[in-house]
Design an enzyme around this catalytic site. Sequence first.
Site, short mmCIF file in Angstrom:
data_model
loop_
_atom_site.label_atom_id
_atom_site.label_comp_id
_atom_site.label_asym_id
_atom_site.label_seq_id
_atom_site.Cartn_x
_atom_site.Cartn_y
_atom_site.Cartn_z
N ASP A 1 -2.51 -7.69 7.06
CA ASP A 1 -3.62 -7.34 7.08
C ASP A 1 -3.82 -7.84 5.16
O ASP A 1 -3.26 -8.54 5.04
CB ASP A 1 -3.41 -5.41 7.44
CG ASP A 1 -3.44 -4.63 5.95
OD1 ASP A 1 -2.43 -5.16 5.00
OD2 ASP A 1 -3.88 -3.73 5.42
N GLU B 1 5.41 -6.13 6.92
CA GLU B 1 4.69 -4.79 8.08
C GLU B 1 5.25 -5.24 9.32
O GLU B 1 5.55 -3.33 10.14
CB GLU B 1 3.04 -5.39 8.75
CG GLU B 1 2.28 -4.89 6.96
CD GLU B 1 2.41 -6.04 5.93
OE1 GLU B 1 3.01 -7.03 6.51
OE2 GLU B 1 2.03 -6.01 4.65
N GLY C 1 0.55 -1.09 0.09
CA GLY C 1 -0.03 -0.17 0.02
C GLY C 1 1.20 1.37 0.01
O GLY C 1 1.99 0.97 0.58
N GLY D 1 0.26 -4.89 0.60
CA GLY D 1 -1.05 -4.86 0.07
C GLY D 1 -1.52 -5.89 -1.78
O GLY D 1 -2.20 -5.72 -1.60
C1 QUE Z 1 6.86 -2.92 5.12
C2 QUE Z 1 5.37 -2.31 4.33
C3 QUE Z 1 5.76 -1.57 3.17
C4 QUE Z 1 7.34 -1.24 2.57
C5 QUE Z 1 8.33 -1.84 3.52
C6 QUE Z 1 7.93 -2.07 4.87
C7 QUE Z 1 4.91 -1.23 1.67
C8 QUE Z 1 5.44 -0.26 0.79
C9 QUE Z 1 6.77 -0.25 0.76
C10 QUE Z 1 7.37 -0.04 -0.97
C11 QUE Z 1 8.09 -0.26 -1.32
C12 QUE Z 1 8.12 0.41 -2.37
C13 QUE Z 1 8.23 1.10 -3.07
C14 QUE Z 1 7.22 1.81 -2.49
C15 QUE Z 1 6.51 1.44 -1.27
O1 QUE Z 1 7.29 -1.05 0.96
O2 QUE Z 1 3.60 -1.19 2.01
O3 QUE Z 1 5.88 2.81 -2.79
O4 QUE Z 1 8.59 2.30 -4.01
O5 QUE Z 1 4.30 -0.62 -0.38
O6 QUE Z 1 8.48 -2.40 5.62
O7 QUE Z 1 4.09 -2.61 3.97
#
Ligand code: QUE
Length: 336
Positions: free
Chosen positions: A146, A138, A66, A115
């Site tokens: 979730d 998470e 997400g 997500g």
């Molecule tokens: C836990 C998470 C997420 C995470 C890292 C965590 C998560 C998520 C992202 C993420 C990673 C790279 C991206 C970005 C988002 O990392 O939900 O936009 O470029 O979206 O340790 O829950």
Amino acid sequence: MTEASLILNREGHAGTILMNRPKALNALDIGMIRNFASAIAQWKDDAAVKLVLLEGAGGRAFCAGGDVRAVRAAAVAGDRPPVEAFFTEEYAVNEGIALFPKPWVSLIDGVCMGGGIGLAIHNGPRVVSEHALLAMPETAIALFPDVGTSHILPRLPGSIGTWLALTGARLTGADCVHAGLATHYVLREHFPALRAALVESGDASVVERFAAPLPEASFAPHRAALDRCFGQDSVLGIIGALQAEGTEWAAAQVKILRRMSPTSLSVSLELLRRGAGMNLRQCLDEELKLTRSVVHDHPDFCEGVRSVLVDKDGAPNWAPASLEAVDRAAVLGLFR
Ligand code: QUE
């Protein structure tokens, strides 16, 4: 003109969905979630759509999770409505996928976390390549498993689900099939032909023809210890059991757990134990209640996203800072 972040199309007998934010590893924002909801509504009763095909753009990711940076920004600003909308609508999409009356085929050829797993796990087939990398990370940002995974993880073999949720362990494509997260292992080079066959036939069972022999699970040597340790009924119990193993693998798990949010570890374990006895809708309701308290009423979520995704310093300042200092009543209070 900017390109759409979720591209819906009709091709042959398929409804196709392309997650298209490659620079953000296709992480889900609210606009994408709304377009998922509209695809589900349009296609569930459309007899010409025999299956849905879900893919990530850019060659590196299926979906990284997400848009937790946006959630954090709203939480820091004390702005509750966008946070409420994000999780309510995301979980409704997860349930919509579970109830979708036709195959929902996910082609996972890269990073798939949090997500992203919620968009694939509640229906199938779920195809992974040798470049797939799945995780529930998470606890590193003080969230919890979730998107309906509190229903799924307790039902994986042994204690694999608890291990994944607490440590954020990264699984390869083959690992995912062994763990039950994926259904088919197909080499990347065969994805274009698989895609064409799905679109042309509208028959999800064609994936069988493309499946490659499954390599052994990377966690196979540790399965017995994993079940022994992660089956304990408290996080400190798990850590004690890992220490008693006296192996390199067990010591590495302890080190990982000690870096995660202590509150989040406790919340996540409690959620999975409750999820074992609940249906998907009940799990999603419990998760939604938890997002409100975890995002707005506890400092660790904003701190975790700051540390992992904003400042990227890998040095979160958790409150409390140790598992020993976590108050069980405070953890249970987050489940109001
Ligand atoms: C836990 C998470 C997420 C995470 C890292 C965590 C998560 C998520 C992202 C993420 C990673 C790279 C991206 C970005 C988002 O990392 O939900 O936009 O470029 O979206 O340790 O829950």
